[in-house]
Design a protein around this motif. Structure first.
Motif, PDB file in Angstrom:
ATOM      1  N   LYS A   4       0.844  -1.189   0.000  1.00 26.55           N
ATOM      2  CA  LYS A   4       0.000   0.000   0.000  1.00 26.55           C
ATOM      3  C   LYS A   4       0.885   1.247   0.000  1.00 26.55           C
ATOM      4  O   LYS A   4       1.932   1.263   0.645  1.00 26.55           O
ATOM      5  CB  LYS A   4      -0.911   0.022   1.231  1.00 26.55           C
ATOM      6  CG  LYS A   4      -2.038  -0.988   1.167  1.00 26.55           C
ATOM      7  CD  LYS A   4      -2.719  -1.119   2.492  1.00 26.55           C
ATOM      8  CE  LYS A   4      -3.843  -0.143   2.658  1.00 26.55           C
ATOM      9  NZ  LYS A   4      -4.665  -0.437   3.854  1.00 26.55           N
ATOM     10  N   GLU A  19      -3.232   2.064  -3.909  1.00 24.15           N
ATOM     11  CA  GLU A  19      -4.087   2.678  -2.902  1.00 24.15           C
ATOM     12  C   GLU A  19      -4.500   1.668  -1.830  1.00 24.15           C
ATOM     13  O   GLU A  19      -4.645   2.011  -0.665  1.00 24.15           O
ATOM     14  CB  GLU A  19      -5.320   3.267  -3.584  1.00 24.15           C
ATOM     15  CG  GLU A  19      -6.102   4.218  -2.731  1.00 24.15           C
ATOM     16  CD  GLU A  19      -7.128   4.968  -3.547  1.00 24.15           C
ATOM     17  OE1 GLU A  19      -8.238   4.432  -3.711  1.00 24.15           O
ATOM     18  OE2 GLU A  19      -6.810   6.066  -4.015  1.00 24.15           O
ATOM     19  N   ASN A  20      -4.686   0.425  -2.271  1.00 25.59           N
ATOM     20  CA  ASN A  20      -5.128  -0.605  -1.343  1.00 25.59           C
ATOM     21  C   ASN A  20      -4.905  -1.975  -1.976  1.00 25.59           C
ATOM     22  O   ASN A  20      -4.691  -2.087  -3.184  1.00 25.59           O
ATOM     23  CB  ASN A  20      -6.614  -0.426  -1.000  1.00 25.59           C
ATOM     24  CG  ASN A  20      -7.008  -1.097   0.290  1.00 25.59           C
ATOM     25  OD1 ASN A  20      -6.202  -1.726   0.965  1.00 25.59           O
ATOM     26  ND2 ASN A  20      -8.271  -0.965   0.651  1.00 25.59           N
ATOM     27  N   THR A  22      -7.132  -5.447  -1.770  1.00 27.50           N
ATOM     28  CA  THR A  22      -8.421  -5.862  -1.224  1.00 27.50           C
ATOM     29  C   THR A  22      -8.843  -7.208  -1.793  1.00 27.50           C
ATOM     30  O   THR A  22      -8.321  -7.658  -2.816  1.00 27.50           O
ATOM     31  CB  THR A  22      -9.483  -4.772  -1.516  1.00 27.50           C
ATOM     32  OG1 THR A  22     -10.673  -5.075  -0.808  1.00 27.50           O
ATOM     33  CG2 THR A  22      -9.782  -4.658  -2.999  1.00 27.50           C
ATOM     34  N   LEU A  24     -11.819  -9.310  -3.542  1.00 24.99           N
ATOM     35  CA  LEU A  24     -13.043  -9.153  -4.317  1.00 24.99           C
ATOM     36  C   LEU A  24     -13.591 -10.529  -4.665  1.00 24.99           C
ATOM     37  O   LEU A  24     -12.838 -11.484  -4.854  1.00 24.99           O
ATOM     38  CB  LEU A  24     -12.782  -8.366  -5.601  1.00 24.99           C
ATOM     39  CG  LEU A  24     -12.313  -6.922  -5.455  1.00 24.99           C
ATOM     40  CD1 LEU A  24     -12.020  -6.319  -6.820  1.00 24.99           C
ATOM     41  CD2 LEU A  24     -13.344  -6.082  -4.722  1.00 24.99           C
ATOM     42  N   TYR A  34      -6.858  -8.180  -5.040  1.00 26.59           N
ATOM     43  CA  TYR A  34      -6.702  -7.208  -6.116  1.00 26.59           C
ATOM     44  C   TYR A  34      -5.955  -5.985  -5.614  1.00 26.59           C
ATOM     45  O   TYR A  34      -6.159  -5.543  -4.482  1.00 26.59           O
ATOM     46  CB  TYR A  34      -8.071  -6.746  -6.637  1.00 26.59           C
ATOM     47  CG  TYR A  34      -8.701  -7.691  -7.617  1.00 26.59           C
ATOM     48  CD1 TYR A  34      -8.719  -7.406  -8.974  1.00 26.59           C
ATOM     49  CD2 TYR A  34      -9.272  -8.885  -7.188  1.00 26.59           C
ATOM     50  CE1 TYR A  34      -9.302  -8.288  -9.873  1.00 26.59           C
ATOM     51  CE2 TYR A  34      -9.854  -9.762  -8.078  1.00 26.59           C
ATOM     52  CZ  TYR A  34      -9.859  -9.455  -9.425  1.00 26.59           C
ATOM     53  OH  TYR A  34     -10.422 -10.329 -10.319  1.00 26.59           O
ATOM     54  N   TYR A  35      -5.097  -5.448  -6.485  1.00 28.10           N
ATOM     55  CA  TYR A  35      -4.505  -4.142  -6.229  1.00 28.10           C
ATOM     56  C   TYR A  35      -5.524  -3.081  -6.626  1.00 28.10           C
ATOM     57  O   TYR A  35      -6.145  -3.186  -7.687  1.00 28.10           O
ATOM     58  CB  TYR A  35      -3.255  -3.908  -7.079  1.00 28.10           C
ATOM     59  CG  TYR A  35      -2.089  -4.797  -6.760  1.00 28.10           C
ATOM     60  CD1 TYR A  35      -1.468  -4.734  -5.517  1.00 28.10           C
ATOM     61  CD2 TYR A  35      -1.588  -5.676  -7.705  1.00 28.10           C
ATOM     62  CE1 TYR A  35      -0.381  -5.544  -5.224  1.00 28.10           C
ATOM     63  CE2 TYR A  35      -0.510  -6.488  -7.422  1.00 28.10           C
ATOM     64  CZ  TYR A  35       0.094  -6.410  -6.188  1.00 28.10           C
ATOM     65  OH  TYR A  35       1.164  -7.206  -5.893  1.00 28.10           O
ATOM     66  N   VAL A  36      -5.682  -2.085  -5.806  1.00 30.11           N
ATOM     67  CA  VAL A  36      -6.482  -0.914  -6.159  1.00 30.11           C
ATOM     68  C   VAL A  36      -5.456   0.146  -6.553  1.00 30.11           C
ATOM     69  O   VAL A  36      -4.708   0.651  -5.703  1.00 30.11           O
ATOM     70  CB  VAL A  36      -7.354  -0.432  -4.983  1.00 30.11           C
ATOM     71  CG1 VAL A  36      -8.172   0.782  -5.391  1.00 30.11           C
ATOM     72  CG2 VAL A  36      -8.253  -1.558  -4.487  1.00 30.11           C
ATOM     73  N   ARG A  38      -4.343   3.761  -8.362  1.00 32.99           N
ATOM     74  CA  ARG A  38      -4.772   5.107  -8.746  1.00 32.99           C
ATOM     75  C   ARG A  38      -3.640   5.717  -9.585  1.00 32.99           C
ATOM     76  O   ARG A  38      -2.566   6.003  -9.067  1.00 32.99           O
ATOM     77  CB  ARG A  38      -5.064   5.976  -7.539  1.00 32.99           C
ATOM     78  CG  ARG A  38      -5.622   7.332  -7.966  1.00 32.99           C
ATOM     79  CD  ARG A  38      -6.277   8.097  -6.859  1.00 32.99           C
ATOM     80  NE  ARG A  38      -7.349   7.401  -6.170  1.00 32.99           N
ATOM     81  CZ  ARG A  38      -8.625   7.417  -6.542  1.00 32.99           C
ATOM     82  NH1 ARG A  38      -8.994   8.059  -7.615  1.00 32.99           N
ATOM     83  NH2 ARG A  38      -9.529   6.793  -5.806  1.00 32.99           N
ATOM     84  N   VAL A  46      -9.617   4.807 -11.142  1.00 34.65           N
ATOM     85  CA  VAL A  46      -9.177   3.751 -10.232  1.00 34.65           C
ATOM     86  C   VAL A  46      -9.257   2.453 -11.016  1.00 34.65           C
ATOM     87  O   VAL A  46     -10.217   2.203 -11.733  1.00 34.65           O
ATOM     88  CB  VAL A  46     -10.085   3.668  -8.982  1.00 34.65           C
ATOM     89  CG1 VAL A  46      -9.682   2.481  -8.118  1.00 34.65           C
ATOM     90  CG2 VAL A  46     -10.015   4.944  -8.175  1.00 34.65           C
ATOM     91  N   SER A  47      -8.222   1.635 -10.879  1.00 33.97           N
ATOM     92  CA  SER A  47      -8.210   0.340 -11.567  1.00 33.97           C
ATOM     93  C   SER A  47      -8.001  -0.777 -10.552  1.00 33.97           C
ATOM     94  O   SER A  47      -7.268  -0.609  -9.579  1.00 33.97           O
ATOM     95  CB  SER A  47      -7.088   0.293 -12.599  1.00 33.97           C
ATOM     96  OG  SER A  47      -7.353   1.166 -13.659  1.00 33.97           O
ATOM     97  N   TYR A  48      -8.656  -1.893 -10.804  1.00 31.99           N
ATOM     98  CA  TYR A  48      -8.524  -3.083  -9.970  1.00 31.99           C
ATOM     99  C   TYR A  48      -7.783  -4.134 -10.794  1.00 31.99           C
ATOM    100  O   TYR A  48      -8.281  -4.565 -11.834  1.00 31.99           O
ATOM    101  CB  TYR A  48      -9.896  -3.599  -9.543  1.00 31.99           C
ATOM    102  CG  TYR A  48     -10.624  -2.644  -8.629  1.00 31.99           C
ATOM    103  CD1 TYR A  48     -10.555  -2.803  -7.248  1.00 31.99           C
ATOM    104  CD2 TYR A  48     -11.355  -1.576  -9.133  1.00 31.99           C
ATOM    105  CE1 TYR A  48     -11.208  -1.919  -6.391  1.00 31.99           C
ATOM    106  CE2 TYR A  48     -12.009  -0.687  -8.287  1.00 31.99           C
ATOM    107  CZ  TYR A  48     -11.923  -0.868  -6.925  1.00 31.99           C
ATOM    108  OH  TYR A  48     -12.558   0.006  -6.077  1.00 31.99           O
TER     109      TYR A  48
END
Length: 97
Positions: A4, A19-20, A22, A24, A34-36, A38, A46-48
């Protein structure tokens, strides 16, 4: 695995900040990490991207030395790869749009 707040480089998104990370829901696999991401130069996006088996090429952001090599390499035309040019400028000059 990226962390992060780490800045990374994506060939499709350019310079991004993680950004995070998480979990999913995925149809056949249950849950997946998943990578969040930015993008630095498109803050409204924002891409996952899946942590495992992602199709997008992700790498650590290059060092200042690598950025200087890219900038001075006559075989690399930064005017044709604006994401790479932005990444080089970001590393060398801290420029953010």
């Amino acid at each position: 695995m990226f962390q992060k707040k780490q800045y990374i480089y994506s060939e499709t998104l350019g310079v991004c900040q993680v950004e995070n990370i998480t979990q999913l829901a995925v149809e056949k696999a249950g849950q997946a990490a998943y990578y969040v991401l930015r993008p630095v130069f498109a803050k409204e996006e924002v891409s996952y991207i899946p942590v495992e088996n992602h199709q997008v090429v992700l790498r650590e952001l290059f060092s200042e030395e690598e950025a200087k090599q890219i900038e001075s390499d006559p075989s690399i035309d930064l005017t044709k790869d604006l994401k790479l040019k932005d990444a080089v400028d970001f590393v060398l000059h801290g420029k953010r749009n």
